[in-house]
Design a protein around this motif. Structure first.
Motif, short mmCIF file in Angstrom:
data_model
loop_
_atom_site.label_atom_id
_atom_site.label_comp_id
_atom_site.label_asym_id
_atom_site.label_seq_id
_atom_site.Cartn_x
_atom_site.Cartn_y
_atom_site.Cartn_z
N SER A 59 48.70 38.30 46.46
CA SER A 59 48.42 38.59 44.96
C SER A 59 47.19 38.41 44.35
O SER A 59 46.52 37.53 44.91
CB SER A 59 49.70 37.91 44.00
N GLY A 60 47.00 39.05 43.18
CA GLY A 60 45.75 38.50 42.51
C GLY A 60 46.05 37.20 42.00
O GLY A 60 44.87 36.33 41.97
N ALA A 88 47.42 35.14 34.28
CA ALA A 88 47.03 34.35 35.69
C ALA A 88 45.64 34.05 35.57
O ALA A 88 45.23 32.98 36.36
CB ALA A 88 47.33 35.61 36.76
N VAL A 131 36.62 37.89 33.08
CA VAL A 131 37.85 38.87 33.18
C VAL A 131 37.17 40.14 33.05
O VAL A 131 36.51 40.50 31.92
CB VAL A 131 38.95 38.71 32.43
N ASP A 157 37.53 37.66 37.64
CA ASP A 157 38.92 38.32 37.74
C ASP A 157 38.62 39.82 37.43
O ASP A 157 38.62 40.23 36.47
CB ASP A 157 39.80 37.74 36.68
N CYS A 159 40.74 41.99 38.64
CA CYS A 159 42.20 42.35 39.10
C CYS A 159 42.36 43.77 38.76
O CYS A 159 42.99 44.52 39.21
CB CYS A 159 43.12 41.27 38.88
N ALA A 181 43.30 42.96 42.49
CA ALA A 181 45.04 42.89 42.72
C ALA A 181 45.58 44.27 42.71
O ALA A 181 44.88 45.38 42.38
CB ALA A 181 45.39 42.37 41.38
C1 LIG Z 1 43.38 40.35 34.57
C2 LIG Z 1 44.29 40.04 35.64
N1 LIG Z 1 44.32 39.17 36.27
C3 LIG Z 1 45.35 38.66 37.23
C4 LIG Z 1 46.30 39.34 37.67
C5 LIG Z 1 47.37 38.95 38.59
O1 LIG Z 1 47.52 39.98 39.60
P1 LIG Z 1 48.97 39.64 40.34
O2 LIG Z 1 49.91 40.44 39.53
O3 LIG Z 1 48.80 40.51 41.66
O4 LIG Z 1 49.27 38.26 40.71
C6 LIG Z 1 46.59 40.63 36.81
C7 LIG Z 1 47.60 41.29 37.20
O5 LIG Z 1 48.17 42.13 36.33
C8 LIG Z 1 45.61 41.04 35.83
O6 LIG Z 1 45.74 42.38 35.13
#
Ligand SMILES: Cc1ncc(COP(=O)(O)O)c(C=O)c1O
Length: 372
Positions: A59-60, A88, A131, A157, A159, A181
């Motif tokens: 997962s992310g 996250a 992010v 990040d 993701c 992600a």
């Molecule tokens: C900015 C951001 N970081 C981290 C994540 C975490 O990813 P995951 O849902 O695959 O664990 C997400 C997922 O929605 C995200 O949008």
């Protein structure tokens, strides 16, 4: 108008026969994990991001956690990150006993404001987790300069941002660890899944070991050279990742078209539209988030949209005001006023690669009505 049967979801993955074919191939091969499909997916990910190395993970969130290990974040350390994000990006610091420190965002980009980052650095700061919110690249030149000046690690990040570019270069290709992600609302999906890219062979080797229970290349299956995790991505998911990457260009272009259409359809609606690209920032469209004028009852708008079959979401709440963050750290309103203001006014509309023009017209009409 009759709205009884129309249902427009917030997001929807693009799954077709090619995805079914590749997944079925792996199922029939019997190699469901640690087979040849994972490395093939990673190699295509390197092509798609311009990264030297990519480590697929479960997962992310897992990827972000591994990055905390990678850069040596531990108890008593502070990790600066954005409050306007998915939880996250802050939780990864908590997993290692570190403290998340929130720096406010830029009201235009919704990403970390570099000056705000520099203002909260202390002698306990170890890393910055930037992010790329809603697929818009953060201010990496400034953030990297700050990190270098203060001896901090930079983790990205990304993701929400597969396919985005900063200063013309793909995210993932800039050298520092970047996390992607693949949850089904993302640009590509593997069901659950993620990846960490890096330019460093050493970092990559560590990631590969950490995701695989700390096993070393040189040791046997039941020998664990370090303390690790099971954050592996299975081969069925990796197969889906391959077929998804095969159509990545199509997906990104389709998402750009959908965003372009929304910009046209919403031109006369009293909302602030997502920031347009500029020479340094090329967004990869993740969600379509508009900002309502101050004083508008957003929950009322969401309720009216829901009544018309249009899914919307109050993207994104500020992380420092989540109940568990308030309880643990005593955070309260006023810590990051820009983020809090955005959190109160932003609203995500249905968005995915194959959203039909008629559905977009319907969403725009319903939003115009809901705003009165
Ligand atoms: C900015 C951001 N970081 C981290 C994540 C975490 O990813 P995951 O849902 O695959 O664990 C997400 C997922 O929605 C995200 O949008």
């Amino acid at each position: 108008m009759s709205t009884a049967t129309r249902r427009i979801p917030l997001s929807s993955p693009w799954i077709d026969e090619r995805d079914e074919e590749l997944v079925l191939e792996v199922l029939r091969s019997g190699r469901l994990s640690l087979g040849p499909t994972g490395p093939r997916f990673e190699s295509l990910l390197c092509d798609a991001t311009g990264a030297r190395h990519a480590a697929a993970v479960s997962s992310g969130t897992a990827g972000l956690h591994l990055c905390m290990r990678l850069v040596g974040v531990g108890p008593r350390d502070e990790v600066i990150t954005s409050p306007y994000s998915f939880v996250a990006s802050a939780n990864c610091a908590l997993y290692e006993g570190a403290t998340p420190v929130f720096a406010d965002i830029d009201t235009r980009t919704l990403n970390l404001d570099p000056a705000a980052v520099e203002a909260v650095i202390t002698d306990r700061t170890k890393a910055v987790v930037a992010v790329d919110i809603f697929g818009y690249p953060a201010e990496y030149d400034e953030l990297r300069a700050i990190c270098e000046r203060h001896g901090l690690a930079l983790v990205e990040d990304a993701c929400e941002a597969l396919g985005a570019r900063y200063k013309g270069a793909l995210l993932g290709s800039h050298g520092w660890p970047a996390v992607f992600a693949f949850y089904p609302n993302k640009q590509i999906t593997t069901g659950e899944g993620g990846a960490v890219t890096t330019a460093s062979a050493e970092e990559h080797e560590l990631l590969v070991s950490l995701r695989n229970q700390g096993r070393l290349d040189t040791a046997s299956w039941l020998q664990h050279g370090r303390f690790g995790f099971n954050y592996r991505l299975d081969d069925v998911s990796a197969a889906l990742g391959i077929s998804q990457l095969e159509k990545l260009d199509l997906i990104l272009e389709a998402r750009r078209d959908v965003a372009r259409r929304y910009a046209e359809l919403l031109a006369d609606v009293d909302v602030e539209l997502p920031l347009a690209d500029d020479a340094d920032h090329e967004r990869s469209w993740f969600v379509y988030v508009v900002k309502l004028p101050r004083g508008v009852d957003r929950d009322g708008v969401l309720g009216r949209l829901a009544g018309d079959g249009v899914a919307g979401a109050p993207y994104l709440p500020s992380i420092h005001l989540q109940p568990y963050m308030r309880d643990r750290f005593g955070f309260s309103e006023g810590l990051c006023p820009v983020s809090e203001d955005c959190s109160a006014r932003t609203l995500a509309l249905p968005f995915h690669a194959r959203l039909a023009r008629e559905d977009q017209e319907y969403v725009a009409d319903r939003l115009r009505d809901a705003l009165g």
